[in-house]
Design a protein around this motif. Structure first.
Motif, PDB file in Angstrom:
ATOM      1  N   ILE A  72       0.839  -1.342   0.156  1.00  0.00           N
ATOM      2  CA  ILE A  72      -0.110  -0.273   0.171  1.00  0.00           C
ATOM      3  C   ILE A  72       1.060   1.105  -0.484  1.00  0.00           C
ATOM      4  O   ILE A  72       0.338   2.100  -0.570  1.00  0.00           O
ATOM      5  CB  ILE A  72      -0.712   0.201   1.506  1.00  0.00           C
ATOM      6  N   LEU A  73       2.080   1.255   0.789  1.00  0.00           N
ATOM      7  CA  LEU A  73       2.969   2.577   0.723  1.00  0.00           C
ATOM      8  C   LEU A  73       3.344   2.907  -0.259  1.00  0.00           C
ATOM      9  O   LEU A  73       4.380   4.093  -0.590  1.00  0.00           O
ATOM     10  CB  LEU A  73       3.813   2.764   2.518  1.00  0.00           C
ATOM     11  N   GLN A  74       3.762   1.380  -0.833  1.00  0.00           N
ATOM     12  CA  GLN A  74       4.402   2.193  -2.150  1.00  0.00           C
ATOM     13  C   GLN A  74       3.958   2.302  -3.287  1.00  0.00           C
ATOM     14  O   GLN A  74       4.560   2.453  -4.639  1.00  0.00           O
ATOM     15  CB  GLN A  74       6.079   0.597  -2.501  1.00  0.00           C
ATOM     16  N   SER A  75       2.359   2.460  -3.191  1.00  0.00           N
ATOM     17  CA  SER A  75       2.107   2.528  -4.227  1.00  0.00           C
ATOM     18  C   SER A  75       1.577   3.810  -4.498  1.00  0.00           C
ATOM     19  O   SER A  75       2.452   4.877  -3.973  1.00  0.00           O
ATOM     20  CB  SER A  75       0.445   2.201  -4.211  1.00  0.00           C
ATOM     21  N   LEU A 111       3.233  -3.672  17.191  1.00  0.00           N
ATOM     22  CA  LEU A 111       2.747  -4.474  15.559  1.00  0.00           C
ATOM     23  C   LEU A 111       3.096  -2.948  15.680  1.00  0.00           C
ATOM     24  O   LEU A 111       2.708  -2.172  14.109  1.00  0.00           O
ATOM     25  CB  LEU A 111       2.024  -4.598  15.591  1.00  0.00           C
ATOM     26  N   ASP A 112       2.079  -2.117  16.239  1.00  0.00           N
ATOM     27  CA  ASP A 112       1.881  -0.627  15.671  1.00  0.00           C
ATOM     28  C   ASP A 112       3.005   0.411  15.980  1.00  0.00           C
ATOM     29  O   ASP A 112       3.226   1.748  14.967  1.00  0.00           O
ATOM     30  CB  ASP A 112       1.138  -0.080  17.198  1.00  0.00           C
ATOM     31  N   ARG A 113       4.143  -0.118  16.617  1.00  0.00           N
ATOM     32  CA  ARG A 113       5.625   0.556  16.773  1.00  0.00           C
ATOM     33  C   ARG A 113       6.328   0.111  15.372  1.00  0.00           C
ATOM     34  O   ARG A 113       7.032   1.167  14.997  1.00  0.00           O
ATOM     35  CB  ARG A 113       6.204   0.518  17.709  1.00  0.00           C
ATOM     36  N   LEU A 119       5.488   3.485   8.011  1.00  0.00           N
ATOM     37  CA  LEU A 119       5.119   4.521   7.528  1.00  0.00           C
ATOM     38  C   LEU A 119       6.301   5.605   7.644  1.00  0.00           C
ATOM     39  O   LEU A 119       6.385   6.281   6.442  1.00  0.00           O
ATOM     40  CB  LEU A 119       4.044   4.757   8.054  1.00  0.00           C
ATOM     41  N   THR A 120       7.006   5.859   8.244  1.00  0.00           N
ATOM     42  CA  THR A 120       7.903   6.477   8.117  1.00  0.00           C
ATOM     43  C   THR A 120       9.153   6.744   7.672  1.00  0.00           C
ATOM     44  O   THR A 120       9.655   7.598   6.385  1.00  0.00           O
ATOM     45  CB  THR A 120       9.107   6.708   9.853  1.00  0.00           C
ATOM     46  N   MET A 121      10.103   5.346   7.216  1.00  0.00           N
ATOM     47  CA  MET A 121      10.401   5.058   6.026  1.00  0.00           C
ATOM     48  C   MET A 121       9.919   4.592   4.605  1.00  0.00           C
ATOM     49  O   MET A 121      10.794   5.323   3.679  1.00  0.00           O
ATOM     50  CB  MET A 121      10.892   3.762   6.212  1.00  0.00           C
ATOM     51  N   ASN A 122       8.615   4.901   4.538  1.00  0.00           N
ATOM     52  CA  ASN A 122       7.976   5.399   3.307  1.00  0.00           C
ATOM     53  C   ASN A 122       7.512   6.808   3.022  1.00  0.00           C
ATOM     54  O   ASN A 122       6.758   6.840   2.188  1.00  0.00           O
ATOM     55  CB  ASN A 122       6.625   4.132   2.543  1.00  0.00           C
ATOM     56  N   GLY A 123       7.779   7.961   3.893  1.00  0.00           N
ATOM     57  CA  GLY A 123       8.257   8.696   3.767  1.00  0.00           C
ATOM     58  C   GLY A 123       6.161   8.618   4.203  1.00  0.00           C
ATOM     59  O   GLY A 123       5.588  10.039   3.816  1.00  0.00           O
TER      60      GLY A 123
END
Length: 159
Positions: A72-75, A111-113, A119-123
């Motif tokens: 999802i984050l790479q989309s 899991l949340d952390r 999320l941070t690594m993918n901007g």
């Protein structure tokens, strides 16, 4: 109406002990296969027999959750749609298991952390962004991400 009895299986457990197949004369009962003690039955993607094999299922669920999260984050979706997609496509992978698999508070918090880290690594999240705002609904000025820890607490309360 016709039922898919070839997909069904049964096992007779009384007070935690396996009982042998009872002689039932009904023709429909004979179509349902007997589940062997060594095999398992898949329900909602979780294999069950006498109990749930937590040690085998947890890594598989985590792997699938993080795989979906990364896809999802790479989309090329915008930020709002990415957060919505995470809540509708990735979080339910873990959420369906809350009543069946024994999750510890530390595992849920981890899991949340790790989700925030990805999320941070993918901007999708700034490293110094407010964590609480991430989980506040969009109409209240937040990002609207579904928190796994809150979903776990809600599922346990409902059960």
């Amino acid at each position: 109406m016709k039922f898919g009895l070839e997909k069904c299986a049964r096992i007779n457990i009384v007070r935690g002990k396996l009982k042998q197949k009872q002689n039932i004369e009904d023709s429909e009962e004979e179509l349902i296969k007997e589940l062997d003690p060594g095999s398992s039955y898949k329900y909602l993607g979780i294999e069950e027999n006498f109990g749930v094999a937590n040690k085998e299922i947890k890594p598989r669920l985590k792997k699938e959750y993080f795989k979906r999260l990364r896809l999802i984050l790479q989309s090329e979706l915008n930020g709002r749609n990415k957060i919505t997609a995470v809540g509708t496509l990735a979080v339910p992978v873990i959420e369906y298991s809350f009543g069946l698999v024994d999750w510890t508070k530390e595992e849920i918090t981890h899991l949340d952390r790790r989700t925030r880290k990805i999320l941070t690594m993918n901007g999708a999240l700034h490293p110094k962004a407010d964590v609480d705002r991430l989980y506040v609904s969009r109409k209240d000025g937040g990002r609207g991400l579904r928190q796994i820890e809150a979903a776990h607490q809600n599922a346990i309360i409902v059960l």
